[in-house]
Write an enzyme that holds these catalytic residues in place. Structure first.
Site, PDB file in Angstrom:
ATOM      1  N   ASN A   1      -3.482 -11.973  16.275  1.00  0.00           N
ATOM      2  CA  ASN A   1      -4.295 -10.768  16.212  1.00  0.00           C
ATOM      3  C   ASN A   1      -4.990 -10.535  17.548  1.00  0.00           C
ATOM      4  O   ASN A   1      -5.490 -11.498  18.151  1.00  0.00           O
ATOM      5  CB  ASN A   1      -5.339 -10.866  15.089  1.00  0.00           C
ATOM      6  CG  ASN A   1      -5.739  -9.488  14.587  1.00  0.00           C
ATOM      7  OD1 ASN A   1      -4.910  -8.756  14.034  1.00  0.00           O
ATOM      8  ND2 ASN A   1      -6.993  -9.108  14.826  1.00  0.00           N
TER       9      ASN A   1
ATOM     10  N   HIS B   1       0.810  -1.219   0.000  1.00  0.00           N
ATOM     11  CA  HIS B   1       0.000   0.000   0.000  1.00  0.00           C
ATOM     12  C   HIS B   1       0.842   1.267   0.000  1.00  0.00           C
ATOM     13  O   HIS B   1       0.328   2.346   0.326  1.00  0.00           O
ATOM     14  CB  HIS B   1      -0.969  -0.007   1.199  1.00  0.00           C
ATOM     15  CG  HIS B   1      -2.007  -1.070   1.070  1.00  0.00           C
ATOM     16  ND1 HIS B   1      -2.772  -1.487   2.125  1.00  0.00           N
ATOM     17  CD2 HIS B   1      -2.401  -1.806   0.005  1.00  0.00           C
ATOM     18  CE1 HIS B   1      -3.620  -2.441   1.706  1.00  0.00           C
ATOM     19  NE2 HIS B   1      -3.406  -2.656   0.427  1.00  0.00           N
TER      20      HIS B   1
HETATM   21  C1  BV8 Z   1      -8.282  -2.187  -5.549  1.00  0.00           C
HETATM   22  C2  BV8 Z   1      -3.079   2.999   2.331  1.00  0.00           C
HETATM   23  C3  BV8 Z   1      -8.947  -2.229  -7.840  1.00  0.00           C
HETATM   24  C4  BV8 Z   1      -3.717   4.345   2.537  1.00  0.00           C
HETATM   25  C5  BV8 Z   1      -4.915   1.370   2.378  1.00  0.00           C
HETATM   26  C6  BV8 Z   1     -13.455  -6.878  -3.362  1.00  0.00           C
HETATM   27  C7  BV8 Z   1     -14.459  -6.955  -2.412  1.00  0.00           C
HETATM   28  C8  BV8 Z   1     -14.805  -5.827  -1.660  1.00  0.00           C
HETATM   29  C9  BV8 Z   1     -14.122  -4.606  -1.851  1.00  0.00           C
HETATM   30  C10 BV8 Z   1     -13.126  -4.565  -2.791  1.00  0.00           C
HETATM   31  C11 BV8 Z   1     -12.789  -5.673  -3.544  1.00  0.00           C
HETATM   32  N1  BV8 Z   1     -11.778  -5.312  -4.377  1.00  0.00           N
HETATM   33  C12 BV8 Z   1     -11.471  -4.021  -4.198  1.00  0.00           C
HETATM   34  C13 BV8 Z   1     -12.280  -3.528  -3.229  1.00  0.00           C
HETATM   35  C14 BV8 Z   1     -12.287  -2.165  -2.733  1.00  0.00           C
HETATM   36  C15 BV8 Z   1     -11.259  -1.948  -1.629  1.00  0.00           C
HETATM   37  C16 BV8 Z   1     -11.558  -2.738  -0.397  1.00  0.00           C
HETATM   38  O1  BV8 Z   1     -10.930  -3.770  -0.168  1.00  0.00           O
HETATM   39  N2  BV8 Z   1     -12.436  -2.247   0.413  1.00  0.00           N
HETATM   40  C17 BV8 Z   1     -12.680  -2.884   1.703  1.00  0.00           C
HETATM   41  C18 BV8 Z   1     -13.009  -1.813   2.707  1.00  0.00           C
HETATM   42  C19 BV8 Z   1     -13.741  -3.936   1.568  1.00  0.00           C
HETATM   43  N3  BV8 Z   1      -9.921  -2.254  -2.108  1.00  0.00           N
HETATM   44  C20 BV8 Z   1      -9.263  -1.343  -2.829  1.00  0.00           C
HETATM   45  O2  BV8 Z   1      -9.750  -0.296  -3.170  1.00  0.00           O
HETATM   46  C21 BV8 Z   1      -7.827  -1.690  -3.252  1.00  0.00           C
HETATM   47  N4  BV8 Z   1      -7.707  -1.414  -4.642  1.00  0.00           N
HETATM   48  O3  BV8 Z   1      -8.683  -3.278  -5.359  1.00  0.00           O
HETATM   49  O4  BV8 Z   1      -8.404  -1.530  -6.732  1.00  0.00           O
HETATM   50  C22 BV8 Z   1      -8.159  -1.761  -8.969  1.00  0.00           C
HETATM   51  C23 BV8 Z   1      -7.361  -2.689  -9.637  1.00  0.00           C
HETATM   52  C24 BV8 Z   1      -6.635  -2.255 -10.712  1.00  0.00           C
HETATM   53  C25 BV8 Z   1      -6.675  -0.911 -11.103  1.00  0.00           C
HETATM   54  C26 BV8 Z   1      -7.454   0.011 -10.403  1.00  0.00           C
HETATM   55  C27 BV8 Z   1      -8.199  -0.411  -9.317  1.00  0.00           C
HETATM   56  C28 BV8 Z   1      -6.815  -0.802  -2.558  1.00  0.00           C
HETATM   57  C29 BV8 Z   1      -6.843  -0.994  -1.095  1.00  0.00           C
HETATM   58  C30 BV8 Z   1      -5.707  -0.202  -0.435  1.00  0.00           C
HETATM   59  C31 BV8 Z   1      -6.286   0.915   0.397  1.00  0.00           C
HETATM   60  N5  BV8 Z   1      -5.222   1.605   1.137  1.00  0.00           N
HETATM   61  N6  BV8 Z   1      -3.880   1.965   3.015  1.00  0.00           N
HETATM   62  C32 BV8 Z   1      -3.622   4.835   3.945  1.00  0.00           C
HETATM   63  O5  BV8 Z   1      -3.181   4.078   4.846  1.00  0.00           O
HETATM   64  O6  BV8 Z   1      -3.973   6.005   4.150  1.00  0.00           O
HETATM   65  S1  BV8 Z   1      -5.827   0.233   3.224  1.00  0.00           S
HETATM   66  C33 BV8 Z   1      -5.630   0.519   4.881  1.00  0.00           C
HETATM   67  O7  BV8 Z   1      -6.719  -0.093   5.510  1.00  0.00           O
HETATM   68  C34 BV8 Z   1      -4.427  -0.150   5.475  1.00  0.00           C
HETATM   69  O8  BV8 Z   1      -3.311  -0.111   4.643  1.00  0.00           O
HETATM   70  C35 BV8 Z   1      -4.897  -1.541   5.718  1.00  0.00           C
HETATM   71  O9  BV8 Z   1      -4.677  -2.338   4.596  1.00  0.00           O
HETATM   72  C36 BV8 Z   1      -6.371  -1.332   5.870  1.00  0.00           C
HETATM   73  C37 BV8 Z   1      -6.727  -1.457   7.346  1.00  0.00           C
HETATM   74  O10 BV8 Z   1      -6.514  -2.723   7.631  1.00  0.00           O
HETATM   75  P1  BV8 Z   1      -5.561  -3.198   8.829  1.00  0.00           P
HETATM   76  O11 BV8 Z   1      -4.151  -2.910   8.536  1.00  0.00           O
HETATM   77  O12 BV8 Z   1      -5.990  -4.580   9.028  1.00  0.00           O
HETATM   78  O13 BV8 Z   1      -5.924  -2.296  10.066  1.00  0.00           O
HETATM   79  P2  BV8 Z   1      -7.224  -2.443  10.956  1.00  0.00           P
HETATM   80  O14 BV8 Z   1      -7.275  -1.257  11.809  1.00  0.00           O
HETATM   81  O15 BV8 Z   1      -8.377  -2.767  10.074  1.00  0.00           O
HETATM   82  O16 BV8 Z   1      -6.940  -3.763  11.823  1.00  0.00           O
HETATM   83  C38 BV8 Z   1      -5.879  -3.797  12.736  1.00  0.00           C
HETATM   84  C39 BV8 Z   1      -5.977  -5.145  13.430  1.00  0.00           C
HETATM   85  O17 BV8 Z   1      -4.889  -5.257  14.347  1.00  0.00           O
HETATM   86  C40 BV8 Z   1      -7.253  -5.309  14.264  1.00  0.00           C
HETATM   87  O18 BV8 Z   1      -7.903  -6.516  13.885  1.00  0.00           O
HETATM   88  C41 BV8 Z   1      -6.748  -5.396  15.718  1.00  0.00           C
HETATM   89  O19 BV8 Z   1      -7.437  -6.368  16.465  1.00  0.00           O
HETATM   90  C42 BV8 Z   1      -5.332  -5.816  15.532  1.00  0.00           C
HETATM   91  N7  BV8 Z   1      -4.418  -5.326  16.569  1.00  0.00           N
HETATM   92  C43 BV8 Z   1      -4.409  -4.098  17.164  1.00  0.00           C
HETATM   93  N8  BV8 Z   1      -3.366  -4.039  18.024  1.00  0.00           N
HETATM   94  C44 BV8 Z   1      -2.716  -5.221  17.949  1.00  0.00           C
HETATM   95  C45 BV8 Z   1      -3.384  -6.051  17.020  1.00  0.00           C
HETATM   96  N9  BV8 Z   1      -2.960  -7.294  16.724  1.00  0.00           N
HETATM   97  C46 BV8 Z   1      -1.860  -7.754  17.352  1.00  0.00           C
HETATM   98  N10 BV8 Z   1      -1.156  -7.018  18.258  1.00  0.00           N
HETATM   99  C47 BV8 Z   1      -1.557  -5.765  18.586  1.00  0.00           C
HETATM  100  N11 BV8 Z   1      -0.865  -5.048  19.493  1.00  0.00           N
END
Ligand code: BV8
Length: 254
Positions: A215, A121
């Site tokens: 996690n 990303h």
């Molecule tokens: C794309 C950078 C196509 C920016 C980020 C299919 C189905 C549904 C939706 C889609 C699909 N295909 C595409 C989509 C759309 C979308 C998507 O997935 N939407 C989601 C919401 C469903 N995907 C996209 O748009 C992707 N692009 O597919 O484009 C395409 C192809 C070709 C040409 C053109 C277009 C792009 C996705 C990238 C987005 N950018 N980040 C920024 O950061 O500002 S995503 C961003 O959110 C992060 O990078 C990360 O990936 C995501 C958040 O997730 P996590 O890292 O998991 O963080 P989160 O807070 O959710 O969870 C943290 C976890 O840690 C928790 O579970 C917690 O319990 C745990 N935790 C906390 N503390 C601890 C811990 N665990 C252990 N120890 C600890 N101490």
């Protein structure tokens, strides 16, 4: 107090030859960098990060999106890799074929010493031209927010992948190829919902690999994983390295 680590998992880890590790915001949480969902505090609490991390949001309000990244950049500059990042460097050095795939944009894995890795990303420390797409290392100091590209005068933006944008092709191919051929896939600190990255552990499973999830909370992956440990990464990973008897680079309390 030693954490509960199943003997079967230790056996699988010590005999693993091709390991892929996927990390998300949770691995940097203990460095003080809020996870993607928790990132919103203070003035930013009113915004949904998934609304801000899009080309549409930037086109609509470039100043707001640029200032959000500046705020996150400052949080990251005040933090540093934690024991979980350092434990993954130890693992990389102990496993014959190892690849780290991160969704994080904070650069902490590289800073901790990981080298066999791909940032799917992007990286918040890099800036690129919104119009031309090339990375920009310097721009003239003006009052413009966001600053302007010195060659085309277009607005500059962080070199990260926004929702609706494609993942860098080479990095994505590297991640999928390594996942298809691994014998152990480890998912750490990710809610495992963002696509296409969230499909990696499923591919590993389908190709016959064992899957370990570390996690804090339950996720959609938890029921599919061979082992799903509800622990903090910075406690569990160093304990795994210790139980496996691998050398460690981490400086105490690093
Ligand atoms: C794309 C950078 C196509 C920016 C980020 C299919 C189905 C549904 C939706 C889609 C699909 N295909 C595409 C989509 C759309 C979308 C998507 O997935 N939407 C989601 C919401 C469903 N995907 C996209 O748009 C992707 N692009 O597919 O484009 C395409 C192809 C070709 C040409 C053109 C277009 C792009 C996705 C990238 C987005 N950018 N980040 C920024 O950061 O500002 S995503 C961003 O959110 C992060 O990078 C990360 O990936 C995501 C958040 O997730 P996590 O890292 O998991 O963080 P989160 O807070 O959710 O969870 C943290 C976890 O840690 C928790 O579970 C917690 O319990 C745990 N935790 C906390 N503390 C601890 C811990 N665990 C252990 N120890 C600890 N101490």
């Amino acid at each position: 107090m030693s954490l509960h680590i199943p003997d079967e998992l230790l056996t699988a880890l010590s005999s693993a030859e091709r390991v892929v590790v996927l990390t998300g915001a949770g691995i940097s949480a203990e460095s003080g960098v809020p996870t993607f969902r928790e990132a919103q505090t203070g003035v930013w609490a009113q915004y949904d990060p998934r609304e801000l991390a899009t080309p549409q949001a930037f086109a609509r309000n470039p100043r707001l999106v640029w200032e959000w990244y500046e705020w996150r950049r400052k949080l990251i500059q005040q933090a540093k890799p934690n024991l979980a990042h350092h434990a993954l460097v130890d693992l990389e050095q102990a496993i014959p074929a190892f690849l780290l795939v991160t969704q994080n944009i904070d650069g902490f894995h590289w800073l901790a010493g990981s080298r066999d890795m791909v940032e799917l990303h992007g990286n918040i420390a890099r800036t690129k031209c919104f119009e031309e797409g090339h990375v920009v290392g310097w721009w003239p100091e003006t009052d413009d927010v966001p600053p302007r590209c010195s060659s085309c005068d277009g607005p500059l933006r962080p070199d990260v992948v926004w929702f609706g944008e494609g993942i860098p092709e080479q990095a994505l191919r590297t991640a999928f190829d390594a996942t298809a051929g691994c014998d152990l896939f480890i998912s750490i600190g990710t809610s495992a919902v963002v696509q296409p990255v969230a499909s990696l552990p499923l591919l590993a499973k389908r190709m016959g690999a064992r899957v370990l999830e570390i996690n804090r909370d339950q996720t959609a992956l938890s029921v599919l994983a061979d082992w799903s440990l509800r622990d903090k990464a910075s406690q569990l990973l160093p304990e795994l390295i210790r139980r496996l008897g691998y050398p460690t680079n981490a400086i105490d309390g690093a």
